[in-house]
Design a protein around this motif. Structure first.
Motif, mmCIF file in Angstrom:
data_model
loop_
_atom_site.group_PDB
_atom_site.id
_atom_site.type_symbol
_atom_site.label_atom_id
_atom_site.label_comp_id
_atom_site.label_asym_id
_atom_site.label_seq_id
_atom_site.Cartn_x
_atom_site.Cartn_y
_atom_site.Cartn_z
ATOM 1 N N ARG A 1 46.964 35.775 44.567
ATOM 2 C CA ARG A 1 47.762 36.603 43.643
ATOM 3 C C ARG A 1 49.099 35.943 43.343
ATOM 4 O O ARG A 1 49.573 35.962 42.209
ATOM 5 C CB ARG A 1 48.029 37.968 44.273
ATOM 6 N N ALA A 2 49.697 35.366 44.392
ATOM 7 C CA ALA A 2 50.985 34.691 44.178
ATOM 8 C C ALA A 2 50.795 33.528 43.208
ATOM 9 O O ALA A 2 51.565 33.351 42.265
ATOM 10 C CB ALA A 2 51.544 34.203 45.510
ATOM 11 N N ALA B 1 44.907 36.913 53.762
ATOM 12 C CA ALA B 1 45.891 35.900 53.340
ATOM 13 C C ALA B 1 45.421 35.172 52.080
ATOM 14 O O ALA B 1 46.235 34.824 51.217
ATOM 15 C CB ALA B 1 46.142 34.910 54.475
ATOM 16 N N ALA B 2 44.100 34.951 51.971
ATOM 17 C CA ALA B 2 43.593 34.227 50.795
ATOM 18 C C ALA B 2 43.899 35.010 49.516
ATOM 19 O O ALA B 2 44.316 34.426 48.506
ATOM 20 C CB ALA B 2 42.085 34.001 50.936
ATOM 21 N N ARG C 1 59.930 39.421 41.258
ATOM 22 C CA ARG C 1 58.673 39.177 40.534
ATOM 23 C C ARG C 1 57.532 38.905 41.519
ATOM 24 O O ARG C 1 56.418 39.370 41.329
ATOM 25 C CB ARG C 1 58.863 37.990 39.563
ATOM 26 N N LEU C 2 57.838 38.159 42.602
ATOM 27 C CA LEU C 2 56.791 37.890 43.592
ATOM 28 C C LEU C 2 56.311 39.202 44.221
ATOM 29 O O LEU C 2 55.098 39.456 44.288
ATOM 30 C CB LEU C 2 57.330 36.955 44.699
ATOM 31 N N ALA C 3 57.265 40.027 44.658
ATOM 32 C CA ALA C 3 56.864 41.291 45.314
ATOM 33 C C ALA C 3 56.058 42.133 44.326
ATOM 34 O O ALA C 3 55.023 42.719 44.695
ATOM 35 C CB ALA C 3 58.108 42.036 45.795
ATOM 36 N N GLY C 4 56.473 42.139 43.054
ATOM 37 C CA GLY C 4 55.728 42.898 42.045
ATOM 38 C C GLY C 4 54.317 42.382 41.882
ATOM 39 O O GLY C 4 53.354 43.153 41.781
ATOM 40 N N GLY D 1 52.237 32.344 39.444
ATOM 41 C CA GLY D 1 53.023 31.114 39.316
ATOM 42 C C GLY D 1 53.809 30.727 40.558
ATOM 43 O O GLY D 1 54.699 29.879 40.491
ATOM 44 N N PHE D 2 53.484 31.335 41.714
ATOM 45 C CA PHE D 2 54.241 31.023 42.932
ATOM 46 C C PHE D 2 53.389 30.260 43.942
ATOM 47 O O PHE D 2 52.256 30.640 44.218
ATOM 48 C CB PHE D 2 54.716 32.320 43.620
ATOM 49 N N LEU D 3 53.977 29.229 44.522
ATOM 50 C CA LEU D 3 53.357 28.500 45.627
ATOM 51 C C LEU D 3 53.933 29.035 46.937
ATOM 52 O O LEU D 3 55.149 29.054 47.114
ATOM 53 C CB LEU D 3 53.725 27.019 45.551
#
Ligand code: PMP
Length: 350
Positions: free
Chosen positions: A311-312, A305-306, A344-347, A316-318
């Protein structure tokens, strides 16, 4: 049924604050307000004036939205405030308990503890899709439980609880406890609300909110739906003028026909994006499991999970970390975003 007898005696005996009277036809020289609006004040009612003490038009509109009578609904500053009002009305400090079914929304336990009440935990059955543990619930109900919080669809798991088991629970504790059903995410589930069952089960309380499906989290408008006797008690505790004028105006505007139609379109889009995002995430080596969700988020489990969170964040994703939870090992909660964000997140996690 009058549920007042299970309320705190202090609330039953309370003389509520006497606010300035509401008579819009007369000039207000009774509330120590400023007589002039500022030139930049874009509100309809004028921010120099206190709002209506009891927001009648807003409550009538919300009651119509949820299909209940006006005296069965109380508007609050988000369902967060509705949770707090219930704790304050019903939980005697040092004596009563709130029952919660973790993993679930954190405010139930916080509100109970602020009130000085205890919290009894009856964990959900992870191996049965996070179903209620009805046998353990039965045992826990032998304690001093006054409020039982059930969140459906549940945050953070996204699963729905069988309405039949909620109704059985309410029938079982009738006259001694309230079953509070938090339906913050109900619009994304597509199954019905329990709000209309309160006439048959008067110890059922339903919480709704405009924060999620109606895109109004910043306005802080939620609703407590309950038997009129419960609503009357919560009204005594809600602070005067508690719903700010811009919030009432934003809520009424958002519930007009055109914005309502747009909200329904957004709900459909979120549901279809939820399916696509779940499928994309399930393909990723970093993802071990995607739990089925009836809400606007997905609970995703990872062996690392870390790394997933890092990576997220680098992209730029929280995301919300639940990986340390006893029943959510390695789990991260991901809100469904715009189609562009989701892709974009999945990528970025691939
Ligand atoms: N209930 C649940 C289950 C939630 O997830 C949230 C917000 N995260 C709330 C209530 C509070 O929502 P609000 O106060 O914005 O209505």
């Amino acid at each position: 049924m009058n549920l007042a007898r299970i309320a705190r005696p202090e609330i039953l005996g309370l003389a509520p604050y006497a606010h300035a009277s509401w008579e819009p036809a007369l000039t207000r020289l009774h509330a120590n307000e400023n007589p002039w609006r500022d030139a930049d004040d874009a509100s309809l009612a004028g921010l120099n004036r206190y709002p209506e003490p009891e927001p009648a038009a807003l409550e009538a509109r919300l009651a119509a939205l949820y299909g209940v009578a006006a005296d069965e609904l109380l508007a609050a500053r988000g369902s967060d405030e509705a949770i707090d009002l219930l704790a304050r009305v019903f939980l005697c400090p040092g004596k009563d308990a709130a029952l919660i079914c973790p993993p679930t929304f954190g405010m139930y336990a916080v509100a109970a503890r602020i009130q000085g009440a205890s919290v009894i935990e009856v964990p959900l059955l992870r191996e049965r899709g996070f179903a209620l543990d009805e046998a353990a619930l039965g045992r826990a109900l032998e304690g001093p439980v006054k409020l039982i919080f059930i969140c459906t669809p549940n945050n953070p798991t996204g699963h729905e609880t069988d309405p039949g088991s909620i109704e059985r629970l309410a029938a079982r504790v009738a006259g001694r406890a309230l079953v509070v059903v938090d339906e913050a995410y109900a619009e994304f589930a597509g199954t019905g609300s329990l709000a209309t069952r309160i006439t048959r089960l008067p110890n059922l309380v339903v919480l709704r909110t405009l924060s999620k499906a109606y895109a109004l989290a910043g306005a802080r408008v939620g609703a407590l739906i309950a038997d009129a006797s419960v609503v009357e008690l919560a009204r005594r505790v809600r602070p005067p003028y508690s719903i700010a004028t811009p919030s009432t105006e934003a809520a009424l505007a958002a519930l007009a026909p055109a914005p309502l139609a747009r909200a329904r379109e957004r709900i459909e889009l979120i549901r279809s994006e939820r399916t696509k995002l779940a499928a994309a995430l399930a393909q990723l080596p970093l993802v071990r499991r995607v739990w089925p969700s009836a809400a606007n988020f997905l609970l995703v489990e990872s062996d690392d999970a870390a790394a997933l969170l890092a990576r997220a964040r680098a992209a730029g994703f929280l995301l919300r970390d639940f990986s340390q939870g006893a029943l959510t090992p390695g789990a991260v909660r991901i809100s469904v975003g715009t189609p562009e964000d989701n892709a974009r997140l999945a990528g970025s996690l691939a």
